[in-house]
Design an enzyme around this catalytic site. Structure first.
Site, PDB file in Angstrom:
ATOM      1  N   CYS A 218      44.981  24.493  58.365  1.00  0.00           N
ATOM      2  CA  CYS A 218      44.439  24.191  57.033  1.00  0.00           C
ATOM      3  C   CYS A 218      43.885  22.774  56.948  1.00  0.00           C
ATOM      4  CB  CYS A 218      45.474  24.437  55.945  1.00  0.00           C
ATOM      5  SG  CYS A 218      46.912  23.381  56.099  1.00  0.00           S
TER       6      CYS A 218
ATOM      7  N   HIS B 172      41.646  11.444  51.683  1.00  0.00           N
ATOM      8  CA  HIS B 172      41.673  12.455  50.628  1.00  0.00           C
ATOM      9  C   HIS B 172      40.478  12.361  49.694  1.00  0.00           C
ATOM     10  CE1 HIS B 172      45.647  13.190  52.251  1.00  0.00           C
ATOM     11  NE2 HIS B 172      45.391  14.421  51.842  1.00  0.00           N
TER      12      HIS B 172
ATOM     13  N   ASP C  62      46.732  15.336  59.473  1.00  0.00           N
ATOM     14  CA  ASP C  62      47.858  14.449  59.749  1.00  0.00           C
ATOM     15  C   ASP C  62      48.310  14.552  61.192  1.00  0.00           C
ATOM     16  OD1 ASP C  62      48.444  12.914  57.442  1.00  0.00           O
ATOM     17  OD2 ASP C  62      48.966  14.772  56.426  1.00  0.00           O
TER      18      ASP C  62
ATOM     19  N   GLU D 217      52.493  19.060  61.019  1.00  0.00           N
ATOM     20  CA  GLU D 217      51.538  17.949  60.939  1.00  0.00           C
ATOM     21  C   GLU D 217      52.101  16.650  61.482  1.00  0.00           C
ATOM     22  OE1 GLU D 217      50.092  17.691  56.897  1.00  0.00           O
ATOM     23  OE2 GLU D 217      52.063  17.948  56.042  1.00  0.00           O
TER      24      GLU D 217
HETATM   25  C1  PEP Z   1      46.510  18.087  56.847  1.00  0.00           C
HETATM   26  O1  PEP Z   1      47.199  17.082  57.035  1.00  0.00           O
HETATM   27  O2  PEP Z   1      45.762  18.573  57.728  1.00  0.00           O
HETATM   28  C2  PEP Z   1      46.543  18.768  55.555  1.00  0.00           C
HETATM   29  C3  PEP Z   1      45.942  19.915  55.370  1.00  0.00           C
HETATM   30  O3  PEP Z   1      47.171  18.138  54.525  1.00  0.00           O
HETATM   31  P1  PEP Z   1      46.534  16.889  53.736  1.00  0.00           P
HETATM   32  O4  PEP Z   1      45.130  16.720  54.205  1.00  0.00           O
HETATM   33  O5  PEP Z   1      46.650  17.196  52.305  1.00  0.00           O
HETATM   34  O6  PEP Z   1      47.420  15.760  54.170  1.00  0.00           O
HETATM   35 MG    MG Z   2      48.731  16.600  55.626  1.00  0.00          MG
END
Ligand code: PEP
Ligand code: MG
Length: 587
Positions: free
Chosen positions: A525, A209, A478, A454
């Protein structure tokens, strides 16, 4: 002497500047420049803090003396002497003054910068007793910082002045780049408002992140650079090549000129891409593609609009919850934040994801609790599991989102679902939140409900999700992590983090085709959606909706404008069934 450090390229572009080494725990100290006529006042704040701490220590010394010889604590008295000595230390005081006078750093920044320098000298000491005095130095500095917190700077602290404004300051003659061992997503929020032009961390994976926030800030960044924070010294000249994942330290004039040229080329390319802002994202064969933005804070809506996004595909609401020492935002505060994002998007849809804390997004900087360091937080109480474990907190968030939906189109997205029971509980709580608002007579709108796919368990049971939700959004970050058993934040296994592993592609392809077959919306996403190297494949697999950082939208659009989805569909089938899909990606 010039040397390079290699890490993972996570956010594009070149940054050239002087290194500022910051311990992650000190990121919440404000970093801003003071004006020439404010330098003296800043030094006075520092003097005052030192005086207050000296007095504090004096009072403790006095109370020890009052106890009399029988109750004396000789170790404590000796320790206080050390603290007093450190407060008078010439290297500390003159060093801090140097950063304020010559560089115009604010007092807190100057103090922590000097702490890093002296701290390193302590680390290198042979004598273990002396080495341990580093902890005393840190305590003294912490005490001074605490005092300064109570006496705000006459300048606009703690929000730092924007970099452009400060660039004109006489002492701020070079951009600054941040070098840290680690930065948490909460640190990154601090960083977002700071003066730094790029950053490097020792740890972190491509889809950690920390890397994701760097991409959203659109500044050059390299993570997983192992021992960069030890090898680089305070004030070294550094080049960060965010495209190649390389950090050049103490570059020669030739290298500086070469990277300076690359930097300018990047700017020209961005300028060229910006002309595509109002061009519809339509492929050569007439397929309309939806390009949405990922945002972390309500104010990011402006960047989404500027990049020509047709909505927000992922609002990561957890950033409202982090770095607050465990004090969570209440319903009203959340409502105001969601409403700002919705209004900021001026009638375009906003997909608000319920909170996803846990794993590499802890609520605050608290270290792993004793006895729990053997647990894997990515497999623990994260995302929807965390929300369902605290229904009152979850209901407050749901009510806030439902209320915000009265101000514009809102989609409500749920992260990390895997079980039918989780779906049932979530839907029941959404109904309850609506009923609570009705009972209060409070306005709320209609939301479309979406599930994130995910976890492999979800990708393998898509019909269940299609029965209960209006749309799906694939979180590839994920999905890859959990399919391949690779910690997305761990640079040691980052070479195995493979978005085109056949298992990942099959889960992705079947999710897209089942959703489309059922006439339901499906988007991606995860970071894959904003990677131009993946655009053709995703189009070929049937994806028509992509959500990514605003800074990536125009480059992906440019790629889309050159594609023919009919031809790509045939090619994607060969990639899907190949033993080594990566080898076919350049075809
Ligand atoms: C993902 O897991 O691809 C996602 C968009 O959520 P995050 O990156 O916030 O876990
Ligand atoms: Mg995620």
């Amino acid at each position: 002497m010039t040397f390079t450090v290699h890490g993972l390229a996570v956010s594009r572009g070149i940054a050239i500047g002087r290194a500022v080494i910051v311990a992650a725990s000190r990121m919440d100290v404000a970093h801003y420049f003071v004006k020439t006529d404010q330098v003296e006042a800043e030094i006075e704040r520092l003097r005052n803090a030192r005086r207050v701490v000296v007095e504090e220590i004096g009072r403790v010394q006095q109370s020890l003396a009052d106890l009399g010889p029988s109750d004396a604590h000789p170790e404590l008295a000796a320790l206080l002497d050390v603290h007093l000595m450190l407060l008078q230390d010439e290297q500390l005081t003159s060093g801090v003054k140097h950063w304020i006078v010559d560089r115009h750093y604010n007092a807190e920044w100057a103090l922590t910068t000097q702490l890093e320098i002296i701290g390193r000298q302590f680390d290198e000491m042979e004598d273990p007793y002396l080495r341990e005095r580093k902890a005393d130095l840190e305590q003294v500095v912490e005490r001074m910082l605490r005092v300064m917190r109570g006496v705000a700077s006459p300048v606009a602290a703690p929000a730092p002045a924007p970099a452009e404004e400060t660039a004109a300051e006489p002492a701020a003659d070079a951009p600054l780049v941040l070098i840290a061992h680690d930065l948490s997503p909460a640190d990154m929020l601090q960083f977002k408002q700071s003066v730094f032009a790029g950053f490097v961390t020792d740890v972190g994976g491509k889809t950690s992140h920390t890397a994701i926030v760097a991409r959203s800030m659109d500044i050059p960044a390299v993570v997983g650079a192992r021992s960069a924070s030890h090898l680089i010294n305070q004030d070294d000249w550094v080049i960060i090549d965010g495209d190649a994942g390389v950090v050049v330290v103490d570059p020669s004039p030739i290298l500086l000129a070469e990277y300076g040229f690359k930097q300018r080329q990047g700017e020209v390319e961005r300028e060229r891409l910006s002309r595509l802002k109002n061009t519809p994202a339509v492929t050569l064969d007439g397929q309309k593609i939806e390009l949405l933005a990922n945002i972390e804070q309500p104010d990011d809506a402006a960047a989404a609009l500027k990049a020509g996004a047709v909505g927000v595909g992922l609002f990561r609401t957890e950033f409202l919850f982090m770095g607050r020492n465990g004090r969570l935002p209440d319903e009203e505060e959340q409502y105001q934040a969601y409403r700002r994002a919705v209004e900021g998007m001026q009638g375009l849809p906003v997909t608000i994801r319920t909170v996803d804390v846990g794993a590499d997004k802890p609520l605050d900087r608290a270290p792993v609790r004793a006895g729990e360091d053997h647990l894997n937080p990515a497999l623990g109480l994260r995302a929807i599991r965390w929300s369902l474990a605290d229904p009152a907190m979850f209901l407050a968030q749901l009510r806030a989102i439902l209320r915000a939906s009265a101000h514009g189109p809102v989609n409500l997205l749920i992260p990390m679902l895997a079980h039918a029971s989780e779906i049932r509980q979530t839907l029941a709580l959404i109904d309850k939140a609506r009923a609570q608002l009705d009972a209060r007579g409070q306005l709320h709108g209609v939301v479309r409900l979406g599930a994130m796919i995910e976890v492999p368990a979800a990708a393998l049971t898509i019909p269940l999700f299609l029965r209960h939700f209006d749309f799906l959004s694939v979180g590839t970050n994920d999905l890859i992590q959990y399919t391949l058993a690779i910690d997305r934040a761990d640079e040691a296994v980052s070479h195995l983090y493979d978005p085109v592993h056949p298992a990942v592609l099959q889960l992705l392809a079947s999710t897209i085709s089942q959703a489309r077959g059922a006439g339901k919306g499906v988007s991606v996403c995860g970071e894959m959606a904003g990677d131009v190297g993946m655009t053709r494949l995703l189009l070929g697999l049937g994806l028509r909706s992509f959500s990514m950082h605003p800074s990536q939208i125009l480059a992906v659009k440019q790629q889309i404008l050159r594609c023919d989805t009919g031809k790509l569909a045939t090619w994607a089938q060969t990639v899907l069934t190949a033993e080594d899909p990566a080898a076919l990606m350049a075809d």
